[in-house]
Design an enzyme around this catalytic site. Structure first.
Site, PDB file in Angstrom:
ATOM      1  N   GLU A 111      74.732  83.120  -5.039  1.00 43.33           N
ATOM      2  CA  GLU A 111      75.856  83.517  -4.200  1.00 43.33           C
ATOM      3  C   GLU A 111      76.338  84.884  -4.676  1.00 43.33           C
ATOM      4  OE1 GLU A 111      76.663  81.785  -1.630  1.00 43.33           O
ATOM      5  OE2 GLU A 111      75.442  80.053  -2.127  1.00 43.33           O
ATOM      6  N   GLY A 112      77.116  85.542  -3.817  1.00 41.21           N
ATOM      7  CA  GLY A 112      77.783  86.760  -4.250  1.00 41.21           C
ATOM      8  C   GLY A 112      77.176  88.049  -3.757  1.00 41.21           C
ATOM      9  N   LYS A 119      65.154  85.091  -0.227  1.00 42.81           N
ATOM     10  CA  LYS A 119      66.455  84.730  -0.765  1.00 42.81           C
ATOM     11  C   LYS A 119      66.329  83.823  -1.981  1.00 42.81           C
ATOM     12  CE  LYS A 119      69.406  85.083   3.315  1.00 42.81           C
ATOM     13  NZ  LYS A 119      70.480  84.399   4.064  1.00 42.81           N
ATOM     14  N   ARG A 170      83.137  90.730   8.967  1.00 43.10           N
ATOM     15  CA  ARG A 170      82.815  91.837   8.069  1.00 43.10           C
ATOM     16  C   ARG A 170      81.869  92.781   8.793  1.00 43.10           C
ATOM     17  NH1 ARG A 170      80.759  88.491   2.996  1.00 43.10           N
ATOM     18  NH2 ARG A 170      80.069  87.221   4.745  1.00 43.10           N
ATOM     19  N   LYS A 181      70.421  77.823  -1.298  1.00 43.97           N
ATOM     20  CA  LYS A 181      69.580  78.275  -0.180  1.00 43.97           C
ATOM     21  C   LYS A 181      68.429  77.304   0.061  1.00 43.97           C
ATOM     22  CE  LYS A 181      71.998  82.046   0.194  1.00 43.97           C
ATOM     23  NZ  LYS A 181      72.952  81.798  -0.917  1.00 43.97           N
ATOM     24  N   ASN A 206      78.393  78.853   2.740  1.00 51.25           N
ATOM     25  CA  ASN A 206      79.011  79.017   1.421  1.00 51.25           C
ATOM     26  C   ASN A 206      79.862  77.803   1.079  1.00 51.25           C
ATOM     27  OD1 ASN A 206      78.489  82.133   0.939  1.00 51.25           O
ATOM     28  ND2 ASN A 206      79.188  81.898   3.046  1.00 51.25           N
ATOM     29  N   ARG A 252      82.529  78.389   4.193  1.00 50.52           N
ATOM     30  CA  ARG A 252      82.412  79.463   5.191  1.00 50.52           C
ATOM     31  C   ARG A 252      80.962  79.539   5.653  1.00 50.52           C
ATOM     32  NH1 ARG A 252      83.372  84.464   2.636  1.00 50.52           N
ATOM     33  NH2 ARG A 252      81.147  84.887   2.824  1.00 50.52           N
ATOM     34  N   SER A 308      85.421  83.753   0.050  1.00 46.24           N
ATOM     35  CA  SER A 308      86.539  84.677  -0.099  1.00 46.24           C
ATOM     36  C   SER A 308      86.969  85.316   1.216  1.00 46.24           C
ATOM     37  CB  SER A 308      86.167  85.765  -1.111  1.00 46.24           C
ATOM     38  OG  SER A 308      85.012  86.467  -0.662  1.00 46.24           O
ATOM     39  N   GLU A 337      73.985  82.067   6.183  1.00 46.46           N
ATOM     40  CA  GLU A 337      74.092  81.153   5.049  1.00 46.46           C
ATOM     41  C   GLU A 337      75.352  80.316   5.195  1.00 46.46           C
ATOM     42  OE1 GLU A 337      74.313  83.492   1.520  1.00 46.46           O
ATOM     43  OE2 GLU A 337      76.232  84.418   2.055  1.00 46.46           O
TER      44      GLU A 337
END
Length: 496
Positions: free
Chosen positions: A383-384, A379, A472, A305, A140, A124, A145, A138
């Protein structure tokens, strides 16, 4: 382009109607999360955080982001196949990042003897708008998800459009033609099915590796149901439940008498997933198995990253996409059908990225971060969500990293510096947090995610597809955007 004034004017009664219809739809269609303190087995669910209306997004930029996804898929596949590049990048940060060090060093120990050469990525690429253009936040490569819930969000908004007479005719933008159909659940599941098919045993199962206490379980379950509707059996296990699993002599992975053809990780991306050496040993054992991994350890490393920052250095992108010695990952060997114009289009989605090591560029970035922190975000290789350092928090954070004295490389080398993206202002929407019974009007920022599936490797028939989108939307007051903790809502776009 400027976005329309949003949301359109609605009466209190109309808002109440939308709230009842949306939360009822969410509960009826599995657009849900587990509550904060779930029972086992689950006995209740709450609507996922949602928006009562879709949020405006520029049509041309939505199309651009989707069109670039196969090129991004190819780029990260080639990165995962370039061991020397990954070694060079990781070698610069592992001294100051123990998680990446464990992942990289573990992969190096086993990579030479891996029986399974095929890899599957469910990716993603996330974007924010900046002066009307999409800019990448970023990329992923593990546990991307909300593909299932994103499809449900778009379906919910189309239902609301239909059942309320185009949202009570509140806006000329709210038409069926402006609400794009999004099949991210079906496309991601199709990618997992491609991986299962490539394993070569139709009776093999797909193993979902999950976190204990996962609240976003329905997003995962919908993928399982979609696979099972295709005749593909799935099982779920945590790392703890896999600790005793051993491989057969031919590296076949068998769990409770079931041969595993594909391992799909919805865990394994954060240090808390590895509380002891046992979990790392389990990860390595799974990596050595004959099952196809989604993702492999190499693909997970590619999503760091630091890789994103190195790609922004002059000539690196051309080296991966246009050099004649690169393998075919969907566009032909070498450059294949990819042109410099394609590379420039992809690069146009990037914002400023700098290292924070002891190189001349890194020292310049360090000075900028201290003198002009309002321009930047810091950064780590994580992740997360919830790990970044923003604006005026950067100088004291950097000072704290230096309290232990000089190190080689400096501890800040485990971070990258990224120019902040400035999303459009004065866009509002009506957001509902999970489990709440009221909508709040918020000045919002929307982040567009574009999914991709990528099957590749030696002797593998390549699959490279865009696989739907995610929007989102969060209140502007929050820098981070976790859906599960209620900061962001799962939204869908109305194209303008």
């Amino acid at each position: 382009m400027s976005l329309p004034t949003w949301p359109p004017e609605l009466t209190d009664e109309q808002q109440s109607t939308l709230l009842t219809l949306s939360t009822s739809y969410a509960l009826s269609h599995g657009f849900t999360l587990l509550p904060p303190s779930p029972t086992s087995p689950p006995s209740s669910a709450i609507p996922a955080p949602l928006s009562l209306l879709p949020t405006p997004f520029p049509r041309a930029q939505y199309a651009l982001a989707r069109s670039l996804q196969p090129l991004y898929n190819a780029l990260y596949a080639r990165i995962a196949l370039d061991w020397a590049f990954l070694d060079a990048v990781m070698g610069g940060i592992v001294a100051v990042d123990s998680f990446q060090a464990e992942l990289w060093q573990g992969w190096k120990r086993v990579r030479g003897g891996l029986r399974q050469k095929t890899q599957l990525g469910v990716f993603r690429s996330d974007y924010l708008l900046d002066q009307g253009d999409v800019k990448q936040v970023e990329f992923n490569t593990i546990a991307a998800s909300f593909g299932a819930l994103s499809q449900r969000a778009g379906e919910m908004h189309r239902y609301l459009l239909q059942t309320t007479g185009r949202y009570f005719e509140a806006s000329p933008h709210l038409t069926a033609d402006n609400l794009p159909k999004n099949k991210s659940l079906e496309h991601i599941a199709a990618g997992l099915a491609d991986g299962h098919r490539a394993y070569g045993n139709t009776k093999a199962v797909v193993l979902f590796v999950v976190q204990d206490g996962e609240r976003n379980v329905f997003d995962q379950r919908w993928l399982q149901y979609e696979l099972e509707s295709k005749g593909i059996r799935t099982i779920r296990r945590t790392f703890a439940e896999l600790a005793a699993v051993e491989l057969a002599a031919d590296d076949t992975l068998v769990i409770d008498g079931l041969e595993v053809g594909l391992i799909y990780y919805r865990a394994a991306y954060t240090p808390t997933d590895y509380p002891s050496a046992t979990e790392w040993a389990t990860r390595l054992r799974l990596e050595q198995s004959a099952a196809i991994k989604c993702p492999s350890m190499a693909l997970q490393l590619a999503g760091a990253k630091k890789v994103q920052q190195v790609l922004a250095e002059p000539g690196v992108l051309e080296r991966f996409l246009l050099a004649p010695d690169r393998p075919d990952v969907g566009f032909g060997p070498g450059a294949g059908s990819v042109t410099q114009a394609d590379v420039d289009r992809l690069r146009s989605t990037w914002t400023g990225l700098w290292p924070l090591d002891d190189s001349p560029l890194g020292r310049d970035a360090y000075r900028l971060a201290k003198e002009q922190p309002a321009r930047f975000v810091l950064k780590p290789q994580r992740e997360g969500g919830g790990n970044n350092v923003y604006r005026h928090d950067i100088p004291p954070f950097l000072a704290a990293l230096e309290e232990d004295g000089d190190t080689v490389p400096p501890r800040r080398a485990g971070y990258i510096l990224m120019e902040l993206i400035e999303p459009p202002k004065d866009v509002f929407n009506l957001l509902v947090r999970g489990g709440e019974t009221r909508a709040r009007r918020a000045d919002v920022v929307s982040e567009l995610g574009v999914y991709g599936v990528m099957l590749f490797g030696e002797g593998t028939e390549v699959v490279n597809r865009e696989a739907g989108t995610l929007l989102r939307t969060k209140g502007r007051e929050s820098d981070e955007g976790g859906v599960a903790i209620g900061i962001s809502s799962i939204d869908s776009p109305v194209l303008v």
